[in-house]
Motif scaffolding. Structure first.
Motif, PDB file in Angstrom:
ATOM      1  N   LYS A  79       0.833  -1.193  -0.237  1.00 35.88           N
ATOM      2  CA  LYS A  79       0.187   0.017  -0.086  1.00 35.88           C
ATOM      3  C   LYS A  79       1.032   1.231   0.053  1.00 35.88           C
ATOM      4  CE  LYS A  79      -2.968  -1.513   3.267  1.00 35.88           C
ATOM      5  NZ  LYS A  79      -4.307  -1.207   4.399  1.00 35.88           N
ATOM      6  N   GLY A 112      -8.854  13.192   7.856  1.00 36.71           N
ATOM      7  CA  GLY A 112     -10.197  13.032   7.324  1.00 36.71           C
ATOM      8  C   GLY A 112     -11.191  11.864   8.333  1.00 36.71           C
ATOM      9  N   GLN A 113     -10.598  12.163   9.755  1.00 35.87           N
ATOM     10  CA  GLN A 113     -11.323  11.582  10.656  1.00 35.87           C
ATOM     11  C   GLN A 113     -12.524  12.360  11.605  1.00 35.87           C
ATOM     12  OE1 GLN A 113     -10.559   8.137  11.359  1.00 35.87           O
ATOM     13  NE2 GLN A 113      -9.787   8.707   9.210  1.00 35.87           N
ATOM     14  N   THR A 114     -13.616  11.887  11.831  1.00 34.44           N
ATOM     15  CA  THR A 114     -14.370  12.685  12.631  1.00 34.44           C
ATOM     16  C   THR A 114     -13.992  12.410  13.996  1.00 34.44           C
ATOM     17  OG1 THR A 114     -16.023  10.598  12.920  1.00 34.44           O
ATOM     18  CG2 THR A 114     -16.244  11.961  10.854  1.00 34.44           C
ATOM     19  N   ALA A 157     -15.710  10.896  16.371  1.00 34.30           N
ATOM     20  CA  ALA A 157     -15.852   9.629  17.138  1.00 34.30           C
ATOM     21  C   ALA A 157     -14.688   8.696  16.536  1.00 34.30           C
ATOM     22  CB  ALA A 157     -17.069   9.141  16.266  1.00 34.30           C
ATOM     23  N   GLN A 158     -14.417   8.777  15.168  1.00 40.53           N
ATOM     24  CA  GLN A 158     -13.371   7.974  14.727  1.00 40.53           C
ATOM     25  C   GLN A 158     -11.847   8.435  15.303  1.00 40.53           C
ATOM     26  OE1 GLN A 158     -13.798   9.063  10.786  1.00 40.53           O
ATOM     27  NE2 GLN A 158     -15.761   7.994  10.517  1.00 40.53           N
ATOM     28  N   GLN A 199     -11.643   6.775  18.745  1.00 41.65           N
ATOM     29  CA  GLN A 199     -11.157   5.107  18.837  1.00 41.65           C
ATOM     30  C   GLN A 199      -9.716   5.148  18.599  1.00 41.65           C
ATOM     31  OE1 GLN A 199     -13.992   4.688  20.303  1.00 41.65           O
ATOM     32  NE2 GLN A 199     -14.081   2.528  19.602  1.00 41.65           N
ATOM     33  N   TYR A 200      -9.125   6.023  17.767  1.00 39.44           N
ATOM     34  CA  TYR A 200      -7.427   5.895  17.530  1.00 39.44           C
ATOM     35  C   TYR A 200      -6.907   6.039  18.827  1.00 39.44           C
ATOM     36  CZ  TYR A 200      -7.569   4.869  12.325  1.00 39.44           C
ATOM     37  OH  TYR A 200      -7.682   4.273  11.164  1.00 39.44           O
ATOM     38  N   LEU A 252      -7.064   3.493  21.215  1.00 36.63           N
ATOM     39  CA  LEU A 252      -5.978   2.473  20.754  1.00 36.63           C
ATOM     40  C   LEU A 252      -4.472   2.711  20.980  1.00 36.63           C
ATOM     41  CD1 LEU A 252      -7.705   1.228  17.319  1.00 36.63           C
ATOM     42  CD2 LEU A 252      -7.342  -0.135  19.282  1.00 36.63           C
ATOM     43  N   TYR A 259      -2.974   5.677  19.479  1.00 35.87           N
ATOM     44  CA  TYR A 259      -2.539   6.399  18.339  1.00 35.87           C
ATOM     45  C   TYR A 259      -2.595   7.971  18.608  1.00 35.87           C
ATOM     46  CZ  TYR A 259      -1.977   2.176  15.652  1.00 35.87           C
ATOM     47  OH  TYR A 259      -1.895   1.045  14.972  1.00 35.87           O
ATOM     48  N   LEU A 264      -0.983   4.768   8.493  1.00 29.61           N
ATOM     49  CA  LEU A 264      -2.065   3.684   8.586  1.00 29.61           C
ATOM     50  C   LEU A 264      -3.319   3.957   7.941  1.00 29.61           C
ATOM     51  CD1 LEU A 264      -2.480   0.810  10.019  1.00 29.61           C
ATOM     52  CD2 LEU A 264      -3.492   1.986  12.014  1.00 29.61           C
ATOM     53  N   ILE A 265      -3.786   5.442   8.255  1.00 29.53           N
ATOM     54  CA  ILE A 265      -4.887   5.907   7.795  1.00 29.53           C
ATOM     55  C   ILE A 265      -4.853   6.214   6.319  1.00 29.53           C
ATOM     56  CG2 ILE A 265      -6.416   7.806   7.689  1.00 29.53           C
ATOM     57  CD1 ILE A 265      -5.956   8.157  10.837  1.00 29.53           C
ATOM     58  N   ALA A 284      -2.839   5.180   3.758  1.00 27.10           N
ATOM     59  CA  ALA A 284      -2.216   4.101   2.721  1.00 27.10           C
ATOM     60  C   ALA A 284      -3.113   3.453   2.030  1.00 27.10           C
ATOM     61  CB  ALA A 284      -1.436   3.083   3.545  1.00 27.10           C
ATOM     62  N   ARG A 285      -3.168   3.315   0.704  1.00 30.53           N
ATOM     63  CA  ARG A 285      -4.239   2.969   0.009  1.00 30.53           C
ATOM     64  C   ARG A 285      -3.547   1.774  -1.066  1.00 30.53           C
ATOM     65  NH1 ARG A 285      -6.836   4.920   3.126  1.00 30.53           N
ATOM     66  NH2 ARG A 285      -8.463   6.426   2.953  1.00 30.53           N
ATOM     67  N   PHE A 286      -4.277   0.810  -1.635  1.00 32.39           N
ATOM     68  CA  PHE A 286      -3.818  -0.100  -2.649  1.00 32.39           C
ATOM     69  C   PHE A 286      -4.024   0.698  -4.018  1.00 32.39           C
ATOM     70  CE2 PHE A 286      -4.945  -3.376   0.387  1.00 32.39           C
ATOM     71  CZ  PHE A 286      -3.981  -4.384   0.294  1.00 32.39           C
TER      72      PHE A 286
END
Lengths: 127, 478
Positions: free
Chosen positions: A42, A57-59, A61-62, A65-66, A69, A71, A79-80, A82-84
């Motif tokens: 990725k 791009g995180q709200t 609520a998101q 949670q990070y 965890l 972060y 982590l947020i 990276a894309r294929f």
């Protein structure tokens, strides 16, 4: 069909066959890895300087949670983002289809030849 | 060949190969269920979440259900053929009798590699889990996971060496605990018992379909991981007391269990973990159910899911050793591989040489390759095997129509499950191509080379007619 009597295989020859199989097996996985051709990498196409949860791009609520965890925006950046890359050429797709079809055709054809020998020896002309 | 009895208590049921020191017939339907679900349940504890990474949370759910349809077809087809071809080696022995020797050789290798790679993936996860637990209990620094990976594989290989009944009874217990742990997590976090912590709407906001519909297709790749290995129930065919009853019952009960577990797993994990973290099984969530428990704030749930993850990995690795060694053993017994592997332990009645030989192979992959690559290798071998199954059942029904031989189970709607399975396999090949095309080509290349090696070299050591050991009439069309 006449009965086929297979040759006896010596111990050295048996060992050689096992070594060939092991080399082929390990090679099939590790050669692409060693050559760096194993896909699935990725990539972060557009990195963000001094990232914040909003710029990633995180709200709220998101982001919560990070944080739960362990972060922060900097450590979660790759982590947020990276894309294929799913772009592919028609040539690559056609090549893949040809290889798969060729494999099954080859296998079914050779299997059929061998299977007819098995049935002929097993059943002869019996119905 | 009426002298062959596949339920014999004293012979191993393989006709010309049969010996009085055969595999023991001691297993019931519950063991078959435990073998199938035990291998697969780890797919809910790790690995499935790569599907989230390839397409997003909704894509992973759609993949979960489509893969569920794929495996329902697999279970239906497999139940019919296995209840009739009840011999060690499972699909390998089926291919030998129905399609031909080269196909059988390839299917045998699919089985061995799918299970050995899955075993390696399990050992990697167990090592990771132990390192996390070490950190949570105060260990400072980075724990070296390698000794634990080696220990897991060696211990389970020893267990398998000692006997199948103890091995699968052990599996039955730890699989049941791992399944119950998922149910308890669902009940505790969804709001049914106490306060719920699910936030699907808030966590999906703005990330519903991060790759669009092509992401849904791509997610099918790891969607298989929810269920991969259920077809392994057939490997116990020579060791169950009643193949015609226990194999279809155990397999179909297994797929139902997994459909429930997979959907519950997606629900609880995607409702608690952000999709980017959940979808990265290497740098993010290696063990998503365990991570969900960590965010629940309940120590009880953390320990339960920690043990659940550990038990699921152990049960799966255990079943994988069992299945891979049976397939390798069956190929050795037929001389498709050196005949030395076709030996049964005189005391424990297990294929001990095959068990020992596959240990270093599993270790090479567990210690030397990243988790997603190992999983992809396992999935690809599984996928090639599932592509063989529709061809197998179509040929089986043509060569021996329904009224020509006795079947323990007849699956309904033929050929609809076969056609559906073939279409879903084609879709999954494309999904693997998206992102992992090199591995796909390397794998097919490997199978082409070994097929040529088998056809032009190895097959000379194989008895022709003696390969056909079932008490069936001559196939139609020959």
């Amino acid at each position: 069909m006449a009965h086929y009597e297979p040759p006896k295989q010596g111990k050295a020859s048996q060992l050689f066959d096992v070594i060939v199989l092991v080399i082929l097996t390990v090679g099939a996985l590790f050669v692409p890895l060693w050559l760096g051709m194993a896909g699935a990498a990725k990539i972060v196409a557009e990195p963000v300087d001094s990232p914040t949860w909003e710029s990633l791009g995180q709200t709220a609520a998101q982001a919560a949670q990070y944080e739960a965890l362990g972060y922060d925006p900097a450590s979660a950046h790759d982590l947020i983002l990276a894309r294929f890359d799913y772009s592919f050429s028609a040539g690559a797709l056609i090549a893949m289809i040809v290889v798969i079809v060729l494999y099954y055709v080859l296998m079914l054809k050779f299997s059929e030849v061998e299977y007819r020998e098995v049935i002929a020896e097993k059943f002869g002309d019996r119905r | 060949m009426a002298d062959i009895d596949i339920t014999s208590q004293t012979m191993d049921g393989m006709g010309p190969h049969g010996t009085k020191v055969g595999l023991l017939r001691v297993l019931g339907p519950a063991h078959v269920w435990a073998l199938g679900v035990g291998i697969v349940l780890v797919g809910e504890y790790m690995g499935w979440n790569f599907a989230v990474g390839k397409g997003g949370a909704y894509a992973a759910l759609i993949a979960c259900w489509f893969a569920g349809i794929l495996y329902t077809c697999v279970a239906m087809i497999d139940s019919e053929v296995t209840s009739t071809v009840a011999a060690a080696g499972g699909q390998y022995t089926q291919a030998k009798h129905i399609v031909g020797p080269l196909m059988a050789f390839n299917v045998g290798l699919y089985l061995v590699f799918a299970y050995t790679m899955l075993e390696a993936a399990n050992a990697i996860t167990a090592g990771y889990l132990i390192s996390v637990v070490a950190g949570m209990t105060g260990y400072a620094g980075e724990l070296d996971q390698r000794p634990f990976i080696i220990l897991v594989i060696m211990f389970l290989a020893w267990l398998n060496y000692r006997g199948v009944l103890a091995t699968l009874t052990f599996n039955l217990v730890i699989t049941a605990i791992a399944f119950l742990a998922i149910l308890v997590l669902f009940l505790s976090t969804s709001g049914i018992l106490g306060g719920g912590i699910m936030q699907h709407t808030a966590l999906f906001e703005g990330h519903e379909m991060p790759y669009g519909w092509i992401g849904v297709l791509a997610a099918m790749h790891f969607g298989l991981w929810y269920y991969l290995g259920i077809e392994g129930t057939t490997q116990a065919a020579e060791e169950v007391r009643s193949p015609a009853r226990a194999l279809p019952f155990g397999t179909l009960a297994g797929i139902m269990t997994l459909l429930i577990a997979a959907t519950l797993t997606w629900y609880v994990c995607s409702g608690v973990l952000p999709w980017e973290f959940l979808g990265d099984g290497v740098n993010g969530s290696v063990a998503p159910l365990f991570d969900t428990a960590r965010l629940s704030g309940s120590n009880g749930l953390i320990w339960l899911l920690g043990f659940g993850t550990l038990f699921a990995t152990l049960a799966s690795a255990n079943g994988c050793i069992n299945d891979a060694s049976r397939a390798w053993f069956a190929m050795g017994r037929d001389k498709y591989l050196p005949g030395w592997f076709g030996a049964v332990h005189p005391r424990y009645r297990t294929p001990y040489r095959s068990i020992i030989f596959l240990v270093p192979i599993a270790l090479i992959f567990a210690l030397g390759a990243p988790l997603d690559q190992v999983i992809t290798f396992s999935i690809l071998s599984g996928l090639l095997e599932y592509t063989f199954m529709p061809l197998n059942i179509i040929m089986f029904r043509r060569k021996w129509p329904l009224n020509s031989i006795k079947r323990g189970y007849e699956h309904p709607f033929h050929p609809l499950p076969a056609v559906t399975l073939l279409a879903l396999c084609a879709l999954t090949f494309f999904a693997v191509f998206l992102g992992y095309g090199t591995q796909l080509v390397a794998m097919i290349g490997f199978y082409i080379v070994v097929s040529l090696w088998f056809h032009f070299w190895r097959y000379r050591f194989v008895n022709r007619g003696a390969q056909f050991t079932m008490p069936w009439p001559k196939p139609q069309g020959y």
